[in-house]
Design a protein around this motif. Structure first.
Motif, PDB file in Angstrom:
ATOM      1  N   SER A  25       2.146   6.338  28.732  1.00 41.22           N
ATOM      2  CA  SER A  25       1.073   6.825  27.862  1.00 41.22           C
ATOM      3  C   SER A  25       0.251   5.698  27.258  1.00 41.22           C
ATOM      4  CB  SER A  25       1.665   7.676  26.729  1.00 41.22           C
ATOM      5  OG  SER A  25       2.455   6.857  25.871  1.00 41.22           O
ATOM      6  N   GLY A  26       0.711   4.448  27.433  1.00 40.45           N
ATOM      7  CA  GLY A  26      -0.031   3.302  26.914  1.00 40.45           C
ATOM      8  C   GLY A  26       0.500   2.771  25.605  1.00 40.45           C
ATOM      9  N   THR A  27       1.468   3.442  24.977  1.00 44.38           N
ATOM     10  CA  THR A  27       2.025   2.961  23.717  1.00 44.38           C
ATOM     11  C   THR A  27       3.076   1.895  23.986  1.00 44.38           C
ATOM     12  OG1 THR A  27       3.697   4.708  23.713  1.00 44.38           O
ATOM     13  CG2 THR A  27       1.625   5.163  22.577  1.00 44.38           C
ATOM     14  N   VAL A  28       3.346   1.053  22.972  1.00 46.20           N
ATOM     15  CA  VAL A  28       4.346   0.004  23.130  1.00 46.20           C
ATOM     16  C   VAL A  28       5.719   0.623  23.362  1.00 46.20           C
ATOM     17  CG1 VAL A  28       5.512  -1.901  21.966  1.00 46.20           C
ATOM     18  CG2 VAL A  28       3.043  -1.614  21.725  1.00 46.20           C
ATOM     19  N   ASP A  29       6.398   0.159  24.410  1.00 46.48           N
ATOM     20  CA  ASP A  29       7.725   0.666  24.747  1.00 46.48           C
ATOM     21  C   ASP A  29       8.767  -0.303  24.213  1.00 46.48           C
ATOM     22  OD1 ASP A  29      10.027   1.668  25.788  1.00 46.48           O
ATOM     23  OD2 ASP A  29       9.461   1.479  27.892  1.00 46.48           O
ATOM     24  N   ARG A  30       9.310  -0.015  23.033  1.00 48.15           N
ATOM     25  CA  ARG A  30      10.248  -0.928  22.386  1.00 48.15           C
ATOM     26  C   ARG A  30      11.614  -0.933  23.066  1.00 48.15           C
ATOM     27  NH1 ARG A  30       8.008  -2.721  17.756  1.00 48.15           N
ATOM     28  NH2 ARG A  30       6.211  -1.549  17.014  1.00 48.15           N
ATOM     29  N   THR A  31      11.913   0.066  23.878  1.00 49.02           N
ATOM     30  CA  THR A  31      13.225   0.116  24.515  1.00 49.02           C
ATOM     31  C   THR A  31      13.371  -0.973  25.564  1.00 49.02           C
ATOM     32  OG1 THR A  31      12.498   1.687  26.206  1.00 49.02           O
ATOM     33  CG2 THR A  31      13.361   2.595  24.150  1.00 49.02           C
ATOM     34  N   THR A  32      12.249  -1.495  26.101  1.00 49.38           N
ATOM     35  CA  THR A  32      12.314  -2.535  27.118  1.00 49.38           C
ATOM     36  C   THR A  32      11.923  -3.902  26.578  1.00 49.38           C
ATOM     37  OG1 THR A  32      10.041  -2.106  27.830  1.00 49.38           O
ATOM     38  CG2 THR A  32      11.786  -0.871  28.942  1.00 49.38           C
ATOM     39  N   MET A  33      11.662  -4.011  25.285  1.00 45.85           N
ATOM     40  CA  MET A  33      11.279  -5.285  24.701  1.00 45.85           C
ATOM     41  C   MET A  33      12.499  -6.155  24.467  1.00 45.85           C
ATOM     42  SD  MET A  33       8.523  -3.873  21.926  1.00 45.85           S
ATOM     43  CE  MET A  33       8.369  -5.426  21.055  1.00 45.85           C
ATOM     44  N   THR A  34      12.357  -7.456  24.722  1.00 44.20           N
ATOM     45  CA  THR A  34      13.420  -8.377  24.386  1.00 44.20           C
ATOM     46  C   THR A  34      13.491  -8.540  22.877  1.00 44.20           C
ATOM     47  OG1 THR A  34      11.995 -10.315  24.416  1.00 44.20           O
ATOM     48  CG2 THR A  34      12.964  -9.649  26.516  1.00 44.20           C
ATOM     49  N   ASP A  46       0.331  -2.427  10.932  1.00 47.04           N
ATOM     50  CA  ASP A  46      -0.539  -1.436  11.573  1.00 47.04           C
ATOM     51  C   ASP A  46      -0.746  -1.802  13.038  1.00 47.04           C
ATOM     52  OD1 ASP A  46      -2.132   0.723  11.981  1.00 47.04           O
ATOM     53  OD2 ASP A  46      -3.756   0.086  10.657  1.00 47.04           O
ATOM     54  N   PRO A  47       0.343  -1.885  13.817  1.00 43.90           N
ATOM     55  CA  PRO A  47       0.259  -2.431  15.179  1.00 43.90           C
ATOM     56  C   PRO A  47      -0.585  -1.613  16.141  1.00 43.90           C
ATOM     57  CG  PRO A  47       2.432  -1.486  14.767  1.00 43.90           C
ATOM     58  CD  PRO A  47       1.728  -1.531  13.454  1.00 43.90           C
ATOM     59  N   ARG A  48      -0.685  -0.311  15.935  1.00 48.75           N
ATOM     60  CA  ARG A  48      -1.494   0.486  16.864  1.00 48.75           C
ATOM     61  C   ARG A  48      -2.968   0.117  16.763  1.00 48.75           C
ATOM     62  NH1 ARG A  48       0.820   6.679  17.283  1.00 48.75           N
ATOM     63  NH2 ARG A  48       3.005   6.137  17.609  1.00 48.75           N
ATOM     64  N   THR A  49      -3.453  -0.009  15.551  1.00 45.69           N
ATOM     65  CA  THR A  49      -4.843  -0.426  15.375  1.00 45.69           C
ATOM     66  C   THR A  49      -5.037  -1.849  15.885  1.00 45.69           C
ATOM     67  OG1 THR A  49      -5.125   1.029  13.459  1.00 45.69           O
ATOM     68  CG2 THR A  49      -6.689  -0.787  13.692  1.00 45.69           C
ATOM     69  N   ALA A  50      -4.078  -2.725  15.582  1.00 41.66           N
ATOM     70  CA  ALA A  50      -4.180  -4.115  16.025  1.00 41.66           C
ATOM     71  C   ALA A  50      -4.308  -4.216  17.537  1.00 41.66           C
ATOM     72  CB  ALA A  50      -2.964  -4.902  15.540  1.00 41.66           C
ATOM     73  N   ALA A  51      -3.552  -3.380  18.254  1.00 40.33           N
ATOM     74  CA  ALA A  51      -3.576  -3.424  19.712  1.00 40.33           C
ATOM     75  C   ALA A  51      -4.937  -3.070  20.282  1.00 40.33           C
ATOM     76  CB  ALA A  51      -2.517  -2.484  20.273  1.00 40.33           C
ATOM     77  N   GLU A  52      -5.746  -2.350  19.512  1.00 43.47           N
ATOM     78  CA  GLU A  52      -7.082  -1.980  19.963  1.00 43.47           C
ATOM     79  C   GLU A  52      -8.144  -2.986  19.527  1.00 43.47           C
ATOM     80  OE1 GLU A  52      -7.549   0.377  21.996  1.00 43.47           O
ATOM     81  OE2 GLU A  52      -5.517   1.195  21.890  1.00 43.47           O
ATOM     82  N   ARG A  53      -7.756  -3.968  18.730  1.00 44.44           N
ATOM     83  CA  ARG A  53      -8.741  -4.911  18.197  1.00 44.44           C
ATOM     84  C   ARG A  53      -8.645  -6.301  18.835  1.00 44.44           C
ATOM     85  NH1 ARG A  53      -9.911  -0.554  16.793  1.00 44.44           N
ATOM     86  NH2 ARG A  53     -10.508   0.161  14.714  1.00 44.44           N
ATOM     87  N   ARG A 298      -1.236   6.721  12.396  1.00 47.46           N
ATOM     88  CA  ARG A 298      -2.467   7.471  12.603  1.00 47.46           C
ATOM     89  C   ARG A 298      -3.283   6.895  13.754  1.00 47.46           C
ATOM     90  NH1 ARG A 298      -5.098   7.952   7.198  1.00 47.46           N
ATOM     91  NH2 ARG A 298      -5.534   5.750   7.572  1.00 47.46           N
ATOM     92  N   GLY A 299      -3.176   5.571  13.984  1.00 48.18           N
ATOM     93  CA  GLY A 299      -3.935   4.950  15.057  1.00 48.18           C
ATOM     94  C   GLY A 299      -3.485   5.457  16.408  1.00 48.18           C
ATOM     95  N   THR A 300      -4.402   5.607  17.340  1.00 42.62           N
ATOM     96  CA  THR A 300      -4.086   6.067  18.693  1.00 42.62           C
ATOM     97  C   THR A 300      -4.828   5.205  19.686  1.00 42.62           C
ATOM     98  OG1 THR A 300      -5.936   7.610  18.817  1.00 42.62           O
ATOM     99  CG2 THR A 300      -3.878   8.453  17.898  1.00 42.62           C
ATOM    100  N   THR A 301      -4.435   5.291  20.958  1.00 40.52           N
ATOM    101  CA  THR A 301      -5.082   4.491  21.983  1.00 40.52           C
ATOM    102  C   THR A 301      -6.508   4.929  22.234  1.00 40.52           C
ATOM    103  OG1 THR A 301      -4.143   5.959  23.663  1.00 40.52           O
ATOM    104  CG2 THR A 301      -2.943   3.940  23.173  1.00 40.52           C
ATOM    105  N   SER A 302      -6.893   6.112  21.750  1.00 37.07           N
ATOM    106  CA  SER A 302      -8.277   6.541  21.911  1.00 37.07           C
ATOM    107  C   SER A 302      -9.171   6.023  20.801  1.00 37.07           C
ATOM    108  CB  SER A 302      -8.358   8.076  21.940  1.00 37.07           C
ATOM    109  OG  SER A 302      -7.907   8.608  20.704  1.00 37.07           O
ATOM    110  N   ASP A 303      -8.565   5.417  19.763  1.00 32.81           N
ATOM    111  CA  ASP A 303      -9.331   4.874  18.636  1.00 32.81           C
ATOM    112  C   ASP A 303      -9.757   3.455  18.967  1.00 32.81           C
ATOM    113  OD1 ASP A 303     -10.445   4.199  16.249  1.00 32.81           O
ATOM    114  OD2 ASP A 303      -8.529   3.975  15.190  1.00 32.81           O
TER     115      ASP A 303
END
Length: 318
Positions: A25-34, A46-53, A298-303
């Motif tokens: 879906s494009g969201t960060v997958d923490r289960t596979t992160m080291t 606010d990592p979701r917004t940061a990822a879009e900026r 609240r942030g989404t990949t469409s924002d």
């Protein structure tokens, strides 16, 4: 292939990879992160917004510099509107080279670090190990805490000239090699106390059962006073702050991803009650845990407000 060419190829391959693993879906997958990816990500509020900026990538330090430098980070942005980013920083010193000519050394930031970015730009950063900046100073690392200094204030005018070349270099792997050469030229001397300080900070970050300075002193086989002196001299701030910061980072990371039982989380993080946890969280981040959770989720990949299309490119080679 020469050693230098091999290192450049490895850097190019690494920084051209996605900075964080993502689900379909494009969201960060923490289960596979080291573990280290998760630790780095906890600093970004606010990592979701940061990822879009902006795009943030990491590359390892050259082997000869690993006694001092944890690694590189590279930030790229291309914005149509300014963006203010809050960071709950780690207990480390950073050396940064920024579009526009800034070359700075930033000590530990005891409060929340806030920076505004706009237009198009790049920051190339060296993240020193906890304690790893001590050989570059004639004084304790605590003298840098909550301070930002121009590179020449510590390393002299020759470093300023080298920094200008790093900032002007458009090819990231070459700029990273130039930054490594600058640090090598300062001829730091290895110090076993760096390893001790770094291990203790890592213990705090990776072992949630370490909640008290007395526990850490026992692990280090030191008195509390000796531990305080070690942290002031090498890390730059006291162990109580490092423990508290790690727990608030953990709380913020969880709040940004899943609904929380705040009372249970407070107890898990070692707080006497939820009210104490809420005060600590609010003092650190500027908003209550519940309000932060609402904002961060609240942030989404469409924002995508404020970001131009070219910032979505996956390559950092220019």
């Amino acid at each position: 292939m020469s050693t230098a060419a091999s290192e450049a190829r490895a850097i190019t391959d690494l920084i051209s990879m996605p900075s964080l693993p993502r689900s379909p879906s494009g969201t960060v997958d923490r289960t596979t992160m080291t573990g280290i990816e998760q630790t780095r990500q906890r600093a970004i509020l606010d990592p979701r917004t940061a990822a879009e900026r902006f795009r943030l990538d990491h590359a390892p330090a050259p082997a000869d510099l690993t006694p001092f430098v944890d690694g590189y980070w590279i930030l790229h942005w291309d914005l149509t509107e300014p963006h203010r980013q809050q960071v709950l920083t780690h207990p480390v010193v950073h050396l940064t080279f920024t579009t526009g000519g800034q070359a700075q050394i930033t000590g530990i930031v005891s409060d929340t670090f806030t920076r505004e970015i706009s237009g198009t730009g790049r920051v190339l950063g060296l993240r020193f190990r906890p304690g790893g900046f001590r050989p570059f100073l004639t004084a304790p690392v605590s003298t840098l805490t909550d301070r930002v200094l121009d590179i020449e204030e510590i390393f002299g005018p020759a470093a300023r000239a080298a920094a200008d070349a790093i900032i002007a270099e458009p090819f990231v792997p070459t700029a990273l090699e130039q930054a490594a050469a600058l640090v090598r030229g300062l001829r730091p001397t290895p110090d076993p106390s760096i390893d001790k300080a770094a291990r203790l900070v890592e213990k705090i970050s990776t072992d949630p059962s370490v909640l008290r300075v007395s526990q850490l002193a026992a692990i280090a086989d030191m008195s509390a006073r000796q531990l305080q002196r070690l942290f002031a001299e090498y890390v730059g701030i006291g162990p109580k702050w490092v423990i508290r910061r790690a727990r608030i980072q953990e709380a913020a990371a969880r709040a940004a991803t899943d609904p929380q039982d705040w009372s249970a989380l407070a107890a898990e993080l070692g707080y006497a009650d939820q009210a104490h946890f809420t005060r600590d969280f609010t003092a650190s981040i500027g908003t209550s845990p519940a309000q932060y959770a609402i904002s961060a989720r609240r942030g989404t990949t469409s924002d995508r407000r404020g970001m131009s299309n070219c910032n979505r490119s996956r390559s950092l080679d220019n």
